[in-house]
Write an enzyme that holds these catalytic residues in place. Structure first.
Site, PDB file in Angstrom:
ATOM      1  N   LYS A  48     -13.270  97.905  44.370  1.00 14.05           N
ATOM      2  CA  LYS A  48     -14.459  97.094  44.106  1.00 14.05           C
ATOM      3  C   LYS A  48     -15.266  97.038  45.379  1.00 14.05           C
ATOM      4  O   LYS A  48     -14.712  97.117  46.485  1.00 14.05           O
ATOM      5  CB  LYS A  48     -14.061  95.678  43.678  1.00 14.05           C
ATOM      6  CG  LYS A  48     -15.189  94.870  43.068  1.00 14.05           C
ATOM      7  CD  LYS A  48     -15.550  95.359  41.672  1.00 14.05           C
ATOM      8  CE  LYS A  48     -15.345  94.323  40.639  1.00 14.05           C
ATOM      9  NZ  LYS A  48     -15.220  94.760  39.288  1.00 14.05           N
TER      10      LYS A  48
HETATM   11  N1  GLU Z   1     -17.285  96.487  36.933  1.00 12.30           N
HETATM   12  C1  GLU Z   1     -16.562  96.716  35.722  1.00 12.30           C
HETATM   13  C2  GLU Z   1     -15.248  95.951  35.741  1.00 12.30           C
HETATM   14  O1  GLU Z   1     -15.124  94.972  36.416  1.00 12.30           O
HETATM   15  C3  GLU Z   1     -16.414  98.187  35.397  1.00 12.30           C
HETATM   16  C4  GLU Z   1     -15.699  99.023  36.413  1.00 12.30           C
HETATM   17  C5  GLU Z   1     -15.762 100.515  36.119  1.00 12.30           C
HETATM   18  O2  GLU Z   1     -16.328 100.901  35.078  1.00 12.30           O
HETATM   19  O3  GLU Z   1     -15.249 101.277  36.926  1.00 12.30           O
HETATM   20  O4  GLU Z   1     -14.338  96.258  35.023  1.00 12.30           O
END
Ligand code: GLU
Length: 425
Positions: free
Chosen positions: A113
């Site tokens: 993240k």
């Molecule tokens: N930000 C989204 C989550 O928290 C998607 C992450 C992604 O598609 O890699 O799951």
């Protein structure tokens, strides 16, 4: 868990929440204390400063982060958040949750993240593009299609992903679509990614209604958060006949027991970005909205929305976590003690549709072979259904909550992979 040299790096209530959840599940799985740190602590944290020219000619510097939780199962995967709350503690917790989420639904990824500490709505379009490109440029040494693959999260969208992909590609000398997911379909994105998280939330709510015994036509829902997740979930639920009695974003909250016109609200936010000004009547305090009666409560905004302060007062039969980390461990305990058996769809299951279709996008990009939308949806719902079945079976087998069952399945998968690979050197 013992203290580590990194212990001071990841701070704040969101990281502590991830730690507490992990320790609870590690106790349940009898994971030895000296093994916990290896599984829980993020592998890498990258901090960058991103200077851009503001429109007034001045230079502003923004702080950006990326945390890569574990590298055991493949590249790291997860969104990039542009929000004022972003710090390394929050991003670290979100990366850890991505690991459990990917492992639970069977994706060959560790969690990642990232984010920039900025309110993106204070930037002009040119400034937003400059900041997005500069962030990706700073990250180039640390990411790659087989190292770490970004995606949208709060405050970012497919336009930002297109800039990320373009920036990485310009430095590579050729187009590398597989460097990020959640891109526009016009430049290597997959059909169905934009709607995937919200559709997945609605699909699982539909399954939960069948399990609990609620008819769609009689059901009511309240949705906190009206971004890509909340608004699509609201539309999908409304299409299934559910009456949406409450919605909110950070600008306004509306509640009407007779039902709100979700399509009109979505059309309004397309024009005006936020809900404020959409309705003259039906206004309610945003904290009060969460405790109004409904069958389905969907926190789809920030972490820590359901806390010790309101967990005793929420009035729903299904709690469907569209957001990451919306319910604190203290709130979990209160909900468990209430004894009214709220059916919880925990975040790492409930909102997994986004990363599942991100995985499909990555696979399609790597193969240069694209699927039609029914194929994407069929595989999405199949993956979610299998994960739901596993979570419910584990909860029954071990006599634990759906959240602990989901976390146990995720943590166990990562733990087993580490054990089988062994410790290098
Ligand atoms: N930000 C989204 C989550 O928290 C998607 C992450 C992604 O598609 O890699 O799951």
């Amino acid at each position: 868990m013992s203290a580590t040299s990194q212990a001071g790096l990841y701070q704040g209530p969101v990281f502590e929440m991830a730690r507490r959840q992990f320790n609870q599940v590690a106790d349940h799985l009898n994971i030895a204390f000296d093994e916990r740190e290896r599984i829980f602590m993020p592998k890498r944290a990258i901090a960058v400063s991103c200077p851009i020219h503001r429109d007034d000619g001045s230079v502003a510097v923004f702080n950006g982060y990326r945390v890569q939780h574990h590298l055991t199962l493949g590249p790291t995967k997860g969104g990039t958040r542009f929000a004022p709350s972003v710090d390394v503690g929050e991003v670290g917790a979100l990366a850890i949750w991505m690991s459990w989420k990917c492992a639970l639904v069977g994706l060959p990824y560790g969690g990642g993240k990232g984010g920039i500490t900025v309110d993106p709505y204070t930037l002009s379009l040119r400034e937003l593009e400059a900041l997005s490109r500069r962030y990706m440029q700073e990250m180039i040494p640390f990411v790659g299609p087989h190292i770490d693959v970004m995606a949208p999260d709060m405050g970012t969208d497919e336009r930002v992903m297109a800039w990320f992909m373009d920036t990485y590609s310009m430095y590579s000398g050729s187009t590398v679509t597989e460097i990020v997911t959640g891109k526009p379909v016009a430049c290597g994105g997959t059909l169905g990614r934009r709607e995937a998280t919200g559709r997945g939330v609605a699909f699982l709510i539909g399954r939960a209604m069948e399990i609990v015994g609620i008819e769609s036509a009689q059901a009511t829902a309240i949705i906190q958060g009206f971004g890509n997740v909340g608004s699509i979930a609201a539309l999908e639920l409304a299409q299934r006949g559910v009456r949406i009695v409450g919605v909110s974003d950070h600008s306004a909250a509306y509640y009407d027991p007779c039902g709100l016109d979700v399509e009109a609200l979505v059309a309004f936010t397309r024009e005006n970005r936020f809900l404020k000004g959409a309705l003259a009547e039906a206004l309610i305090d945003s904290d009060e909205l969460l405790v109004q009666p409904c069958d389905i409560l969907v926190p789809a905004a920030m972490e820590r929305a359901i806390t010790a302060d309101n967990a005793g007062r929420i009035k729903c039969r299904i709690l469907a976590e569209g957001a990451n980390g919306p319910t604190t461990p203290e709130a979990d305990q209160i909900i468990a003690k209430r004894g009214d058996e709220i059916f919880v769809l925990p975040d790492i299951l409930c909102n997994a549709g986004g990363v599942i279709v991100s995985y499909f996008e990555w696979v399609q990009d790597l193969q240069r072979f694209f699927w039609d939308e029914p194929e994407v949806l069929d595989k999405l719902y199949g993956t979610l259904e299998r994960a739901l079945q596993r979570v419910m079976a584990r909860a029954v087998r071990d006599g634990i909550s759906n959240r602990d069952a989901a976390l146990a399945l995720g943590v166990e998968t990562v733990r087993n992979a580490k054990a089988i690979r062994g410790l290098f050197p």
